[in-house]
Enzyme design. Structure first.
Site, PDB file in Angstrom:
ATOM      1  CG  ASP A  49      49.509  31.470  42.021  1.00  0.00           C
ATOM      2  OD1 ASP A  49      49.418  32.335  41.136  1.00  0.00           O
ATOM      3  OD2 ASP A  49      49.179  30.282  41.847  1.00  0.00           O
ATOM      4  CD  GLU A 224      43.285  34.418  38.235  1.00  0.00           C
ATOM      5  OE1 GLU A 224      42.544  33.420  38.120  1.00  0.00           O
ATOM      6  OE2 GLU A 224      44.440  34.471  37.749  1.00  0.00           O
TER       7      GLU A 224
END
Length: 353
Positions: A49, A224
């Site tokens: 991430d 997402e």
């Protein structure tokens, strides 16, 4: 001129000539200048991430740590592994934001720094988006203040991966949400809402995208990690699709029509094919959850993302961070290419020292 004067002049010139010859006999030692490295290789660092924010020639980098929030600071993204990480937030045990701290992102808004992150109390269903604020000029120093959750009443459910879109003088918050409170349906959508200030939303939310294509539903349906890319005033929203535990985690993209309203779903166009996918021969499985930045001289656009180096490694600690240049087509749309092979020598971002 008498003989004594001539003799003295002869002696002086001879001495000067002799000294000059002696000094020139000494070897000249040039200072050693190490050759400047012009390339780098992926992966850059272990993590998942990744997020990059660029300000005044400095890059601020973050990735998921899990139990805290750390911030790296560098002037060269290819050297991020040698930068020193600073822990800027450690949660208080037992609080609703104390566990599963994911996907932090840094922004400089209204002359203050803000970090948007995901956290819960340890149960997956409690995951929500939160905000920290810091008024210090350097976000690696100063005090970070908890501004609480950022949410809308009509979408106050499981929420992760918050980010900010600034467009035509207005700010919008984008995030991933899962409406089913019982987790019977794990489908994850992406939502958008207008921001009143950096920690408050107003009005109703719009569901921008839901996983509708087969490539968005590997494992289960996931849209997402929204990320904003603006090219010549045209807005793109790049997102991650499919469950991160599969090798088919990938990137999809939507574009906002010129003059469109970001809150109006009909003003967005969604690609029916992924824009960035796995490449086993390059050691890239499940590439996704990306971020964008410019080269130091501003002439190149770059993407940073995570991937696994081997199949079936899932959403675990084996994920690593990579970066590569993207190009802009004649139609004004970005071209992400395909994952660059591990260990391949890549030319550094232009202007990087």
């Amino acid at each position: 001129m008498n003989v004594r004067v001539i003799f003295r002049i002869y002696i002086v010139y001879s001495l000067v000539f002799w000294l000059g010859c002696k000094s020139s006999d000494k070897p000249v030692v040039e200072p050693f200048v190490p050759p400047q490295e012009t390339t780098f290789t992926n992966p850059l660092i272990t993590g998942a991430d990744p997020s990059v924010y660029q300000k005044d020639g400095t890059y601020y980098y973050m990735h998921t740590v899990g139990n805290a929030i750390r911030l790296w600071k560098t002037d060269a993204m290819s050297k991020i592994s040698s930068a020193q990480a600073v822990t800027v937030f450690t949660p208080t045990t037992g609080q609703p934001n104390s566990r599963n701290i994911w996907a932090p992102e840094l922004f400089f808004l209204d002359n203050k720094w803000y970090i948007y992150y995901t956290a819960g109390n340890g149960e997956d269903r409690t995951q929500r988006t939160w905000v920290l604020e810091n008024s210090n000029a350097d976000p690696t120093t100063g005090t970070w203040i908890n501004k609480g959750r950022i949410f809308n009443a009509d979408t106050d459910f499981w929420a992760i991966d918050g980010t900010v879109l600034e467009h035509n003088g207005q700010r919008y918050f984008l995030w991933c949400g899962r409406p089913d409170p019982n987790n019977a349906d794990l489908t994850q959508n992406i939502y958008i809402a207008k921001m009143t200030n950096p920690w408050t939303l107003e009005g109703s939310s719009t569901r921008l995208t839901t996983p509708q294509f087969a490539w968005e539903r590997n494992g289960f349906g996931v849209n997402e990690a929204p990320q904003v890319l603006t090219i010549n005033n045209k807005v793109f929203m790049v997102y991650s699709a499919s469950f991160c535990g599969t090798d088919d985690y990938a990137l999809g993209m939507m574009s906002l029509n010129d003059g469109g309203n970001p809150l109006n779903l009909n003003d967005w166009v969604k690609r029916n094919q992924p824009v960035f996918t796995k490449k086993p021969q390059s050691g890239a499985y499940g590439p996704g959850h990306n971020s964008f930045f410019k080269s130091p001289d501003g002439n190149e656009s770059w993407m940073i993302y995570h991937a696994n180096s081997n199949p079936n490694q899932g959403c675990a600690e084996q994920r690593n961070v990579r970066m590569q240049k993207i190009t802009i087509g004649t139609d004004g749309f970005p071209n992400f290419g395909e994952p660059v092979a591990i260990g391949l020598q890549i030319t550094k971002p232009s202007g990087e020292k």
